[in-house]
Design a protein around this motif. Structure first.
Motif, PDB file in Angstrom:
ATOM      1  N   ASN A  11       0.432  -1.130  -0.160  1.00  0.00           N
ATOM      2  CA  ASN A  11       0.277   0.007   0.045  1.00  0.00           C
ATOM      3  C   ASN A  11       1.043   1.086  -0.650  1.00  0.00           C
ATOM      4  OD1 ASN A  11      -1.388   1.933   0.592  1.00  0.00           O
ATOM      5  ND2 ASN A  11      -2.460   1.204   2.473  1.00  0.00           N
ATOM      6  N   TYR A  12       1.366   1.323  -1.037  1.00  0.00           N
ATOM      7  CA  TYR A  12       2.257   2.994  -1.310  1.00  0.00           C
ATOM      8  C   TYR A  12       1.667   3.450  -0.817  1.00  0.00           C
ATOM      9  CZ  TYR A  12       5.589   6.258  -3.461  1.00  0.00           C
ATOM     10  OH  TYR A  12       6.495   7.484  -3.045  1.00  0.00           O
ATOM     11  N   PHE A  13       2.019   4.737   0.325  1.00  0.00           N
ATOM     12  CA  PHE A  13       1.908   5.577   0.905  1.00  0.00           C
ATOM     13  C   PHE A  13       3.000   7.099   0.676  1.00  0.00           C
ATOM     14  CE2 PHE A  13       2.269   9.126   3.953  1.00  0.00           C
ATOM     15  CZ  PHE A  13       0.770   9.839   3.977  1.00  0.00           C
ATOM     16  N   CYS A  14       2.630   8.578  -0.065  1.00  0.00           N
ATOM     17  CA  CYS A  14       3.637   9.677   0.009  1.00  0.00           C
ATOM     18  C   CYS A  14       2.683  10.807  -0.095  1.00  0.00           C
ATOM     19  CB  CYS A  14       4.866  10.204  -1.617  1.00  0.00           C
ATOM     20  SG  CYS A  14       3.566   9.679  -2.602  1.00  0.00           S
ATOM     21  N   ASP A  15       3.634  11.457   1.326  1.00  0.00           N
ATOM     22  CA  ASP A  15       2.835  12.813   1.099  1.00  0.00           C
ATOM     23  C   ASP A  15       1.573  13.604  -0.328  1.00  0.00           C
ATOM     24  OD1 ASP A  15       4.478  14.321   0.500  1.00  0.00           O
ATOM     25  OD2 ASP A  15       5.429  14.459   2.108  1.00  0.00           O
ATOM     26  N   GLY A  16       1.391  14.187  -0.602  1.00  0.00           N
ATOM     27  CA  GLY A  16       0.161  15.283  -1.509  1.00  0.00           C
ATOM     28  C   GLY A  16       1.604  15.834  -2.191  1.00  0.00           C
ATOM     29  N   ARG A  17       2.133  16.584  -1.700  1.00  0.00           N
ATOM     30  CA  ARG A  17       3.142  17.686  -2.277  1.00  0.00           C
ATOM     31  C   ARG A  17       3.986  16.505  -3.302  1.00  0.00           C
ATOM     32  NH1 ARG A  17       7.775  20.159  -0.259  1.00  0.00           N
ATOM     33  NH2 ARG A  17       9.049  20.658  -1.924  1.00  0.00           N
TER      34      ARG A  17
ATOM     35  N   LEU B 247       3.519  13.259  -4.237  1.00  0.00           N
ATOM     36  CA  LEU B 247       2.781  12.778  -5.725  1.00  0.00           C
ATOM     37  C   LEU B 247       2.510  13.351  -6.592  1.00  0.00           C
ATOM     38  CD1 LEU B 247       1.006  10.640  -6.439  1.00  0.00           C
ATOM     39  CD2 LEU B 247      -1.073  11.840  -5.001  1.00  0.00           C
ATOM     40  N   GLN B 248       2.598  15.010  -6.236  1.00  0.00           N
ATOM     41  CA  GLN B 248       2.061  15.708  -7.270  1.00  0.00           C
ATOM     42  C   GLN B 248       3.648  15.982  -7.895  1.00  0.00           C
ATOM     43  OE1 GLN B 248       1.674  19.451  -5.674  1.00  0.00           O
ATOM     44  NE2 GLN B 248       1.426  20.920  -7.635  1.00  0.00           N
ATOM     45  N   GLN B 249       4.415  16.299  -7.487  1.00  0.00           N
ATOM     46  CA  GLN B 249       5.806  15.404  -8.218  1.00  0.00           C
ATOM     47  C   GLN B 249       5.871  14.409  -8.737  1.00  0.00           C
ATOM     48  OE1 GLN B 249       8.748  16.233  -5.306  1.00  0.00           O
ATOM     49  NE2 GLN B 249       8.812  18.205  -4.712  1.00  0.00           N
ATOM     50  N   LEU B 250       5.561  14.140  -8.569  1.00  0.00           N
ATOM     51  CA  LEU B 250       6.189  12.166  -9.339  1.00  0.00           C
ATOM     52  C   LEU B 250       5.175  12.017 -10.871  1.00  0.00           C
ATOM     53  CD1 LEU B 250       5.435   9.645  -6.166  1.00  0.00           C
ATOM     54  CD2 LEU B 250       7.855   9.912  -7.345  1.00  0.00           C
ATOM     55  N   GLU B 251       3.800  13.120 -10.316  1.00  0.00           N
ATOM     56  CA  GLU B 251       3.408  12.811 -11.337  1.00  0.00           C
ATOM     57  C   GLU B 251       3.863  14.469 -12.585  1.00  0.00           C
ATOM     58  OE1 GLU B 251      -1.211  13.317  -9.646  1.00  0.00           O
ATOM     59  OE2 GLU B 251      -1.295  10.984 -10.073  1.00  0.00           O
ATOM     60  N   GLU B 252       3.834  15.357 -12.173  1.00  0.00           N
ATOM     61  CA  GLU B 252       4.622  16.446 -13.115  1.00  0.00           C
ATOM     62  C   GLU B 252       5.827  15.956 -13.750  1.00  0.00           C
ATOM     63  OE1 GLU B 252       3.026  20.083 -10.440  1.00  0.00           O
ATOM     64  OE2 GLU B 252       4.724  19.864 -10.753  1.00  0.00           O
ATOM     65  N   ASN B 253       6.799  15.292 -13.272  1.00  0.00           N
ATOM     66  CA  ASN B 253       8.058  14.232 -13.664  1.00  0.00           C
ATOM     67  C   ASN B 253       7.708  13.221 -14.437  1.00  0.00           C
ATOM     68  OD1 ASN B 253       9.380  16.588 -12.634  1.00  0.00           O
ATOM     69  ND2 ASN B 253       9.983  15.493 -10.635  1.00  0.00           N
ATOM     70  N   ASN B 254       6.229  12.723 -14.733  1.00  0.00           N
ATOM     71  CA  ASN B 254       5.699  11.376 -15.464  1.00  0.00           C
ATOM     72  C   ASN B 254       6.879  10.172 -14.099  1.00  0.00           C
ATOM     73  OD1 ASN B 254       4.112  11.592 -17.454  1.00  0.00           O
ATOM     74  ND2 ASN B 254       5.915  12.764 -18.531  1.00  0.00           N
ATOM     75  N   GLN B 255       6.922  10.438 -13.080  1.00  0.00           N
ATOM     76  CA  GLN B 255       7.904   9.078 -12.796  1.00  0.00           C
ATOM     77  C   GLN B 255       6.574   7.612 -11.912  1.00  0.00           C
ATOM     78  OE1 GLN B 255       9.846  12.413  -9.860  1.00  0.00           O
ATOM     79  NE2 GLN B 255      10.305  10.197  -9.941  1.00  0.00           N
ATOM     80  N   VAL B 256       5.256   7.956 -12.644  1.00  0.00           N
ATOM     81  CA  VAL B 256       4.709   7.164 -12.062  1.00  0.00           C
ATOM     82  C   VAL B 256       4.913   6.203 -13.316  1.00  0.00           C
ATOM     83  CG1 VAL B 256       2.195   5.869 -11.997  1.00  0.00           C
ATOM     84  CG2 VAL B 256       3.147   8.463 -10.898  1.00  0.00           C
ATOM     85  N   VAL B 257       5.307   5.044 -12.995  1.00  0.00           N
ATOM     86  CA  VAL B 257       5.581   3.933 -14.618  1.00  0.00           C
ATOM     87  C   VAL B 257       4.656   3.323 -14.665  1.00  0.00           C
ATOM     88  CG1 VAL B 257       6.988   2.469 -15.602  1.00  0.00           C
ATOM     89  CG2 VAL B 257       7.586   4.993 -14.649  1.00  0.00           C
ATOM     90  N   PHE B 258       4.297   2.131 -13.339  1.00  0.00           N
ATOM     91  CA  PHE B 258       2.798   1.553 -13.351  1.00  0.00           C
ATOM     92  C   PHE B 258       1.609   2.283 -12.459  1.00  0.00           C
ATOM     93  CE2 PHE B 258       6.623  -1.024 -14.660  1.00  0.00           C
ATOM     94  CZ  PHE B 258       6.312  -1.425 -16.302  1.00  0.00           C
ATOM     95  N   LYS B 259       0.573   2.118 -13.119  1.00  0.00           N
ATOM     96  CA  LYS B 259      -0.392   2.299 -12.248  1.00  0.00           C
ATOM     97  C   LYS B 259      -1.368   0.130 -11.808  1.00  0.00           C
ATOM     98  CE  LYS B 259      -1.574   6.881 -11.456  1.00  0.00           C
ATOM     99  NZ  LYS B 259      -2.759   8.346 -11.468  1.00  0.00           N
ATOM    100  N   TYR B 260      -2.368   0.427 -11.160  1.00  0.00           N
ATOM    101  CA  TYR B 260      -3.822  -0.583 -11.381  1.00  0.00           C
ATOM    102  C   TYR B 260      -4.345  -0.274 -12.224  1.00  0.00           C
ATOM    103  CZ  TYR B 260      -0.410  -2.419  -7.397  1.00  0.00           C
ATOM    104  OH  TYR B 260       0.665  -2.918  -6.490  1.00  0.00           O
ATOM    105  N   HIS B 261      -4.499  -1.664 -12.584  1.00  0.00           N
ATOM    106  CA  HIS B 261      -6.024  -1.306 -13.630  1.00  0.00           C
ATOM    107  C   HIS B 261      -7.122  -1.721 -13.426  1.00  0.00           C
ATOM    108  CE1 HIS B 261      -8.094  -0.252 -17.431  1.00  0.00           C
ATOM    109  NE2 HIS B 261      -8.069  -1.447 -17.758  1.00  0.00           N
ATOM    110  N   SER B 262      -8.210  -0.616 -13.480  1.00  0.00           N
ATOM    111  CA  SER B 262      -8.991  -1.264 -12.741  1.00  0.00           C
ATOM    112  C   SER B 262     -10.052  -1.215 -11.779  1.00  0.00           C
ATOM    113  CB  SER B 262      -9.903  -2.840 -14.312  1.00  0.00           C
ATOM    114  OG  SER B 262      -9.499  -3.475 -13.289  1.00  0.00           O
TER     115      SER B 262
END
Lengths: 229, 83
Positions: A146-152, A154-169
């Protein structure tokens, strides 16, 4: 390409990882025991799944201080590809090579099942062989994913395209933003809960994980050719 | 000799599914007034006296005993019993 599979007391996916590199890719691979202190001879580093040190205190917390870890940090800084799967991901988080932390699965159960993932970023050295937004099937097997990080963060991860895989559906473990795998800012350290090394062979019923290892090899060949030519 | 009691708790912003499960169980046992349950860790250390024990314990907590991304810690130092 010479690959190291790091083995801690309690690692239990090290053989699967070794097999994926040796037979799946047909490349040179060695086990490296946690008491070793150098990884200079290797081009890529794999930290496999399992229960290093029995998950005592927190998953990955004790492995993070083993003798091999300064060499892992050095390899990360040198830009070598480093893949942490499951417990390997937890070790990378504890070591601070990736941001965030792991919590117990939301439903408190250990989950072992093939899970659909979306390739959120196929422009990495680990995912070039996948299509953008491709849905792939990869097994998960964890109680603490259960991956956790603070909002800031998460925003950085998403802005830099660092999220490589997400669970689908369906998100199996309650992770923030359905995250299954993230990469560091430099793009050479990937941590993921699902097990690509368990999906490299038709006889296992699934080869969707193989292209991750093929991507690493392709990148290595391209960069190697650039150096030698 | 000093005895140090370290209390590690999940940060307020972090959900505690274990605590939720225990709370539900307490509710089933008719303890309806239980508003919240948070589960943490309690660690006891015994160590030889050093000049800057506070700095040392803080380091131990920040580096290993707690993960400050998800956890808070506090500690108490007591005189240890001579063996």
């Amino acid at each position: 390409m010479k690959t190291a599979v790091i083995v801690f007391p309690g690692s239990n996916c090290d053989s699967d990882m070794f097999y994926a590199i040796k037979d799946g890719l047909g490349e040179d691979v060695s086990y490296v025991w946690h008491t070793e202190t150098t990884l200079d001879d290797y081009d890529a580093i794999m930290i496999p799944g399992g229960f290093s040190y029995g998950d005592y205190l927190r998953s990955g917390a004790i492995a993070r201080f083993s003798n091999i870890m300064p060499a892992v940090v050095k390899a990360a800084k040198a830009g070598k590809p480093i893949l942490g799967v499951c417990n390997g991901f937890q070790v990378l988080l504890e070591a601070g090579l990736l941001p965030g932390a792991m919590l117990r699965n939301k439903e408190l159960k250990f989950i072992c099942q093939t899970t659909p993932l979306v390739v959120e970023n196929n422009n990495t050295i680990f995912t070039k062989e996948y299509e953008d937004n491709e849905v792939i099937q990869v097994p998960i097997a964890h109680g603490e994913g259960n991956y956790f990080c603070d909002g800031r963060t998460l925003q950085q991860l998403e802005e830099n395209n660092q999220v490589v895989f997400k669970y689908h559906s369906k998100n199996p473990n309650g992770s923030v933003a359905d995250i299954a795998g993230i990469i560091n800012e430099q793009g050479n350290v990937l941590g993921m809960m699902p097990h690509p090394e368990r999906a490299v062979d038709d006889i296992l019923g699934n080869k969707d994980g193989l292209r991750l290892f093929q991507s690493i090899l392709k990148h290595w060949r391209e960069s190697h050719a650039a150096v030698t030519s | 000799m000093k005895k140090v009691k370290v209390y590690i708790t999940l940060r307020e912003s972090v959900l505690d599914p274990q605590g939720q499960a225990v709370k539900d169980s307490l509710h089933n046992m008719e303890y309806k007034n239980v508003q919240d349950v948070r589960i943490g860790k309690f660690i006891e250390l015994e160590l030889d006296d050093t000049a800057d024990i506070d700095t040392q314990i803080k380091e131990m907590c920040e580096k290993l005993l707690a993960n400050t991304v998800i956890e808070n810690y506090r500690y108490e130092i007591e005189e240890g019993v001579m063996q």
